[in-house]
Design a protein around this motif. Sequence first.
Motif, PDB file in Angstrom:
ATOM      1  N   THR A 154       0.753  -1.096   0.036  1.00  0.00           N
ATOM      2  CA  THR A 154      -0.097  -0.056   0.102  1.00  0.00           C
ATOM      3  C   THR A 154       1.017   1.327   0.165  1.00  0.00           C
ATOM      4  O   THR A 154       2.021   1.094   0.110  1.00  0.00           O
ATOM      5  N   PRO A 155       0.359   2.469  -0.274  1.00  0.00           N
ATOM      6  CA  PRO A 155       1.195   3.712  -0.284  1.00  0.00           C
ATOM      7  C   PRO A 155       1.658   3.978   1.189  1.00  0.00           C
ATOM      8  O   PRO A 155       2.909   4.268   1.143  1.00  0.00           O
ATOM      9  N   PHE A 156       1.015   3.730   2.150  1.00  0.00           N
ATOM     10  CA  PHE A 156       1.443   3.762   3.578  1.00  0.00           C
ATOM     11  C   PHE A 156       2.718   3.017   3.679  1.00  0.00           C
ATOM     12  O   PHE A 156       3.512   3.514   4.264  1.00  0.00           O
ATOM     13  N   GLN A 157       2.620   1.711   3.419  1.00  0.00           N
ATOM     14  CA  GLN A 157       3.534   0.702   3.381  1.00  0.00           C
ATOM     15  C   GLN A 157       4.916   1.221   2.886  1.00  0.00           C
ATOM     16  O   GLN A 157       5.874   1.063   3.445  1.00  0.00           O
ATOM     17  N   GLN A 158       4.847   1.945   1.744  1.00  0.00           N
ATOM     18  CA  GLN A 158       5.972   2.296   0.763  1.00  0.00           C
ATOM     19  C   GLN A 158       6.540   3.532   1.359  1.00  0.00           C
ATOM     20  O   GLN A 158       7.558   3.601   1.541  1.00  0.00           O
ATOM     21  N   ILE A 159       5.642   4.460   1.647  1.00  0.00           N
ATOM     22  CA  ILE A 159       6.162   5.453   2.651  1.00  0.00           C
ATOM     23  C   ILE A 159       6.873   5.221   3.811  1.00  0.00           C
ATOM     24  O   ILE A 159       7.783   5.477   4.210  1.00  0.00           O
ATOM     25  N   GLU A 160       6.208   4.420   4.657  1.00  0.00           N
ATOM     26  CA  GLU A 160       6.830   3.848   5.833  1.00  0.00           C
ATOM     27  C   GLU A 160       8.184   3.132   5.684  1.00  0.00           C
ATOM     28  O   GLU A 160       9.137   3.627   6.206  1.00  0.00           O
ATOM     29  N   ASP A 161       8.223   2.056   4.777  1.00  0.00           N
ATOM     30  CA  ASP A 161       9.482   1.661   4.496  1.00  0.00           C
ATOM     31  C   ASP A 161      10.410   2.742   3.842  1.00  0.00           C
ATOM     32  O   ASP A 161      11.780   2.513   4.498  1.00  0.00           O
ATOM     33  N   LYS A 162      10.283   3.721   3.179  1.00  0.00           N
ATOM     34  CA  LYS A 162      11.317   4.503   2.683  1.00  0.00           C
ATOM     35  C   LYS A 162      11.740   5.544   3.965  1.00  0.00           C
ATOM     36  O   LYS A 162      12.794   5.632   4.114  1.00  0.00           O
ATOM     37  N   TYR A 163      10.849   5.811   4.684  1.00  0.00           N
ATOM     38  CA  TYR A 163      11.190   6.520   5.884  1.00  0.00           C
ATOM     39  C   TYR A 163      12.156   5.786   6.836  1.00  0.00           C
ATOM     40  O   TYR A 163      13.138   6.429   7.031  1.00  0.00           O
ATOM     41  N   LEU A 164      11.808   4.455   7.184  1.00  0.00           N
ATOM     42  CA  LEU A 164      12.293   3.936   8.252  1.00  0.00           C
ATOM     43  C   LEU A 164      13.841   3.485   7.407  1.00  0.00           C
ATOM     44  O   LEU A 164      14.924   3.575   8.093  1.00  0.00           O
ATOM     45  N   ILE A 203       6.179  11.882  -3.544  1.00  0.00           N
ATOM     46  CA  ILE A 203       6.531  11.614  -2.083  1.00  0.00           C
ATOM     47  C   ILE A 203       7.934  11.038  -1.821  1.00  0.00           C
ATOM     48  O   ILE A 203       8.790  11.227  -0.904  1.00  0.00           O
ATOM     49  N   LEU A 204       7.850   9.850  -2.304  1.00  0.00           N
ATOM     50  CA  LEU A 204       9.157   8.979  -2.208  1.00  0.00           C
ATOM     51  C   LEU A 204      10.522   9.873  -2.755  1.00  0.00           C
ATOM     52  O   LEU A 204      11.460   9.887  -1.904  1.00  0.00           O
ATOM     53  N   VAL A 205      10.186  10.487  -3.749  1.00  0.00           N
ATOM     54  CA  VAL A 205      11.594  11.126  -4.162  1.00  0.00           C
ATOM     55  C   VAL A 205      11.928  12.310  -3.313  1.00  0.00           C
ATOM     56  O   VAL A 205      12.947  12.632  -2.685  1.00  0.00           O
TER      57      VAL A 205
END
Length: 288
Positions: A170-180, A210-212
Amino acid sequence: MSTGWIKLHRKIFDHEIWNDVTTFRLFTLLLLKASHQDGIKINGIELKKGQYIRSYSKLCEDLCYKERRALKKVSKSTILRSIKKLVENGMVTVCETDIGTLFTIVKYESYQGLDGQNNSNYRTANEPSTERLQNDCGTIAEPKQELKNSRIKEFKEEEEERSPVENDLTPFQQIEDKYLSRRGGGLMITPNDAQAIERIIQEHIPLEDILVWIDEVFNQYQPKHRADSIKSFVYLESAILDRWHAQQHQHQPLKNNVSEFKPKQHRQSNLDALAQYAKENGIKFGGG
């Protein structure tokens, strides 16, 4: 630690990690690799029974799998999610060190000890998790607030190609992974971090942007001292919104608030027009 056997209780069939292939494999790996006695040293660190130390990069290699004729590595983000799940389920505790992550199997002696063995160092199930974690880290120097440059660099490496399963995140998981992965420490986000991620998602900002921008903010951040770092996603939320706002205004056409200038006719022009009209119609105009 490469010989011998371990015990694995049948109740693992009823546990949620049984259906999570990577998490189950990771837990089994930690059980097999964990020290079976106190005093074993790895890279100068003395391990207690049920402990194992390994870097995330090495775990990616340890859990590689064969697909057709090619070997595929598990990504760091997948490893992080699996470790987080094991920690949340009270199965392992983790402690960051300069050379890797120290994993401790919770209640290792209870499940792996010999039947009837009386061990005065046995930890009871009632011992608080925080106390266990402090005890687990007792054989090494007190963990630094931030990882060393070598550990931080590990998280900044280019992410491996995601497996087909990861494309369904999910978008949430991808953002969370990138942040961590960019934060370089810790396996879980805080409730405030989760709320900030949800707010960003509700802004309908493209996920790619967001990821960039997360990478961009971390790359541009200049710490004031060694303990200064980005510790909250709320900081990223503000920076992402600033960039989104600037992008939106950049693409909006400028409004022309200046009305068209219409010069007023000169007074002399009006008099000339009246004089011409009077002449054509035989009307006496002015003093003539």
